[in-house]
Design a protein around this motif. Structure first.
Motif, PDB file in Angstrom:
ATOM      1  N   ILE A   1      -3.652   7.099 -19.858  1.00  0.00           N
ATOM      2  CA  ILE A   1      -4.019   7.134 -21.283  1.00  0.00           C
ATOM      3  C   ILE A   1      -4.657   8.477 -21.651  1.00  0.00           C
ATOM      4  CG2 ILE A   1      -5.571   6.111 -23.010  1.00  0.00           C
ATOM      5  CD1 ILE A   1      -5.041   3.393 -21.513  1.00  0.00           C
ATOM      6  N   VAL A   2      -5.611   8.919 -20.834  1.00  0.00           N
ATOM      7  CA  VAL A   2      -6.278  10.203 -21.115  1.00  0.00           C
ATOM      8  C   VAL A   2      -5.275  11.349 -21.057  1.00  0.00           C
ATOM      9  CG1 VAL A   2      -7.997  11.853 -20.263  1.00  0.00           C
ATOM     10  CG2 VAL A   2      -8.560   9.420 -20.372  1.00  0.00           C
ATOM     11  N   SER A   3      -4.407  11.344 -20.061  1.00  0.00           N
ATOM     12  CA  SER A   3      -3.400  12.411 -19.938  1.00  0.00           C
ATOM     13  C   SER A   3      -2.457  12.421 -21.138  1.00  0.00           C
ATOM     14  CB  SER A   3      -2.587  12.242 -18.656  1.00  0.00           C
ATOM     15  OG  SER A   3      -3.407  12.373 -17.533  1.00  0.00           O
ATOM     16  N   TYR A   4      -2.073  11.239 -21.603  1.00  0.00           N
ATOM     17  CA  TYR A   4      -1.177  11.155 -22.761  1.00  0.00           C
ATOM     18  C   TYR A   4      -1.876  11.646 -24.033  1.00  0.00           C
ATOM     19  CZ  TYR A   4       1.877   9.436 -26.391  1.00  0.00           C
ATOM     20  OH  TYR A   4       2.692   9.363 -27.493  1.00  0.00           O
ATOM     21  N   VAL A   5      -3.139  11.251 -24.195  1.00  0.00           N
ATOM     22  CA  VAL A   5      -3.893  11.693 -25.370  1.00  0.00           C
ATOM     23  C   VAL A   5      -4.026  13.222 -25.372  1.00  0.00           C
ATOM     24  CG1 VAL A   5      -6.194  11.676 -26.440  1.00  0.00           C
ATOM     25  CG2 VAL A   5      -5.138   9.527 -25.725  1.00  0.00           C
ATOM     26  N   LEU A   6      -4.292  13.796 -24.206  1.00  0.00           N
ATOM     27  CA  LEU A   6      -4.485  15.244 -24.117  1.00  0.00           C
ATOM     28  C   LEU A   6      -3.187  16.040 -24.223  1.00  0.00           C
ATOM     29  CD1 LEU A   6      -7.219  15.481 -21.334  1.00  0.00           C
ATOM     30  CD2 LEU A   6      -7.508  15.783 -23.813  1.00  0.00           C
ATOM     31  N   THR A   7      -2.099  15.526 -23.638  1.00  0.00           N
ATOM     32  CA  THR A   7      -0.848  16.297 -23.616  1.00  0.00           C
ATOM     33  C   THR A   7       0.145  15.864 -24.692  1.00  0.00           C
ATOM     34  OG1 THR A   7       0.276  14.815 -22.050  1.00  0.00           O
ATOM     35  CG2 THR A   7      -1.053  16.620 -21.116  1.00  0.00           C
TER      36      THR A   7
ATOM     37  N   VAL B   1      -6.592   0.218 -12.184  1.00  0.00           N
ATOM     38  CA  VAL B   1      -7.482   0.432 -13.331  1.00  0.00           C
ATOM     39  C   VAL B   1      -7.649   1.934 -13.593  1.00  0.00           C
ATOM     40  CG1 VAL B   1      -9.856   0.157 -14.165  1.00  0.00           C
ATOM     41  CG2 VAL B   1      -8.716  -1.738 -13.002  1.00  0.00           C
ATOM     42  N   GLY B   2      -7.943   2.688 -12.537  1.00  0.00           N
ATOM     43  CA  GLY B   2      -8.156   4.125 -12.680  1.00  0.00           C
ATOM     44  C   GLY B   2      -6.914   4.864 -13.150  1.00  0.00           C
ATOM     45  N   THR B   3      -5.756   4.431 -12.680  1.00  0.00           N
ATOM     46  CA  THR B   3      -4.503   5.087 -13.055  1.00  0.00           C
ATOM     47  C   THR B   3      -4.160   4.829 -14.516  1.00  0.00           C
ATOM     48  OG1 THR B   3      -3.709   5.010 -10.796  1.00  0.00           O
ATOM     49  CG2 THR B   3      -2.040   5.292 -12.501  1.00  0.00           C
ATOM     50  N   LEU B   4      -4.419   3.615 -14.973  1.00  0.00           N
ATOM     51  CA  LEU B   4      -4.197   3.337 -16.405  1.00  0.00           C
ATOM     52  C   LEU B   4      -5.087   4.236 -17.260  1.00  0.00           C
ATOM     53  CD1 LEU B   4      -3.842  -0.547 -16.415  1.00  0.00           C
ATOM     54  CD2 LEU B   4      -2.057   1.161 -16.851  1.00  0.00           C
TER      55      LEU B   4
ATOM     56  N   ALA C   1      -8.858  -0.877  -2.830  1.00  0.00           N
ATOM     57  CA  ALA C   1      -8.363   0.439  -3.224  1.00  0.00           C
ATOM     58  C   ALA C   1      -7.216   0.316  -4.220  1.00  0.00           C
ATOM     59  CB  ALA C   1      -7.916   1.229  -1.987  1.00  0.00           C
ATOM     60  N   ILE C   2      -6.300  -0.585  -3.957  1.00  0.00           N
ATOM     61  CA  ILE C   2      -5.145  -0.771  -4.854  1.00  0.00           C
ATOM     62  C   ILE C   2      -5.585  -1.293  -6.212  1.00  0.00           C
ATOM     63  CG2 ILE C   2      -3.038  -2.118  -5.234  1.00  0.00           C
ATOM     64  CD1 ILE C   2      -2.588  -1.906  -2.153  1.00  0.00           C
ATOM     65  N   SER C   3      -6.442  -2.308  -6.225  1.00  0.00           N
ATOM     66  CA  SER C   3      -6.862  -2.875  -7.514  1.00  0.00           C
ATOM     67  C   SER C   3      -7.645  -1.859  -8.333  1.00  0.00           C
ATOM     68  CB  SER C   3      -7.668  -4.159  -7.319  1.00  0.00           C
ATOM     69  OG  SER C   3      -8.915  -3.892  -6.708  1.00  0.00           O
ATOM     70  N   TRP C   4      -8.519  -1.100  -7.684  1.00  0.00           N
ATOM     71  CA  TRP C   4      -9.277  -0.085  -8.406  1.00  0.00           C
ATOM     72  C   TRP C   4      -8.372   1.035  -8.898  1.00  0.00           C
ATOM     73  CZ3 TRP C   4     -12.922   0.660 -11.461  1.00  0.00           C
ATOM     74  CH2 TRP C   4     -13.393   1.945 -11.750  1.00  0.00           C
ATOM     75  N   ARG C   5      -7.400   1.424  -8.099  1.00  0.00           N
ATOM     76  CA  ARG C   5      -6.505   2.499  -8.508  1.00  0.00           C
ATOM     77  C   ARG C   5      -5.639   2.094  -9.685  1.00  0.00           C
ATOM     78  NH1 ARG C   5      -8.768   5.912  -9.143  1.00  0.00           N
ATOM     79  NH2 ARG C   5      -6.926   6.754 -10.095  1.00  0.00           N
TER      80      ARG C   5
ATOM     81  N   ILE D   1       1.144  12.930 -13.845  1.00  0.00           N
ATOM     82  CA  ILE D   1      -0.259  13.123 -13.473  1.00  0.00           C
ATOM     83  C   ILE D   1      -0.844  11.825 -12.925  1.00  0.00           C
ATOM     84  CG2 ILE D   1      -2.581  13.557 -14.391  1.00  0.00           C
ATOM     85  CD1 ILE D   1      -1.183  15.491 -16.423  1.00  0.00           C
ATOM     86  N   ALA D   2      -0.600  10.713 -13.608  1.00  0.00           N
ATOM     87  CA  ALA D   2      -1.136   9.415 -13.189  1.00  0.00           C
ATOM     88  C   ALA D   2      -0.571   8.984 -11.837  1.00  0.00           C
ATOM     89  CB  ALA D   2      -0.854   8.358 -14.248  1.00  0.00           C
ATOM     90  N   SER D   3       0.695   9.288 -11.573  1.00  0.00           N
ATOM     91  CA  SER D   3       1.315   8.905 -10.299  1.00  0.00           C
ATOM     92  C   SER D   3       0.686   9.644  -9.125  1.00  0.00           C
ATOM     93  CB  SER D   3       2.809   9.202 -10.330  1.00  0.00           C
ATOM     94  OG  SER D   3       3.432   8.444 -11.335  1.00  0.00           O
ATOM     95  N   ILE D   4       0.496  10.934  -9.281  1.00  0.00           N
ATOM     96  CA  ILE D   4      -0.134  11.725  -8.222  1.00  0.00           C
ATOM     97  C   ILE D   4      -1.578  11.263  -8.022  1.00  0.00           C
ATOM     98  CG2 ILE D   4      -0.934  14.041  -7.602  1.00  0.00           C
ATOM     99  CD1 ILE D   4       1.626  15.057  -9.111  1.00  0.00           C
TER     100      ILE D   4
END
Length: 88
Positions: free
Chosen positions: A47-53, A40-43, A34-38, A62-65
């Motif tokens: 990135i997507v959140s930064y590109v959009l906002t 990757v998923g959080t990165l 779960a930690i290793s996948w998160r 957003i990534a932390s939550i």
């Protein structure tokens, strides 16, 4: 060539019981996955959140939550699937 076929036959016919399969995946392994996948998923979310906002602070929030909630959901998802006999 014959040895390769013997090994493949052994692997293909190896049967395990539900109890053996269920015991093979410990909760700590599910936590590590779960930690290793998160990470990757959080990165990806960051990135997507930064590109959009265009705002790193908002993207980080957003990534932390996302990291916390999805890690918890993934852990329980793994534990539930570990109890399902189908496909084992």
């Amino acid at each position: 060539m014959v040895v390769d076929q013997m090994i493949l036959d052994k692997v293909a016919t190896k049967k395990t019981s539900y109890e053996t399969d269920r015991a093979s995946e410990k909760p700590l392994r599910s936590v590590a996955k779960a930690i290793s996948w998160r990470i990757v998923g959080t990165l990806d979310t960051l990135i997507v959140s930064y590109v959009l906002t265009g705002e790193i602070a908002l993207a980080t929030s957003i990534a932390s939550i996302d990291f916390v909630t999805k890690m918890i959901l993934y852990f329980f998802h793994e534990r539930i699937w570990n109890r399902i006999k189908w496909g084992k």
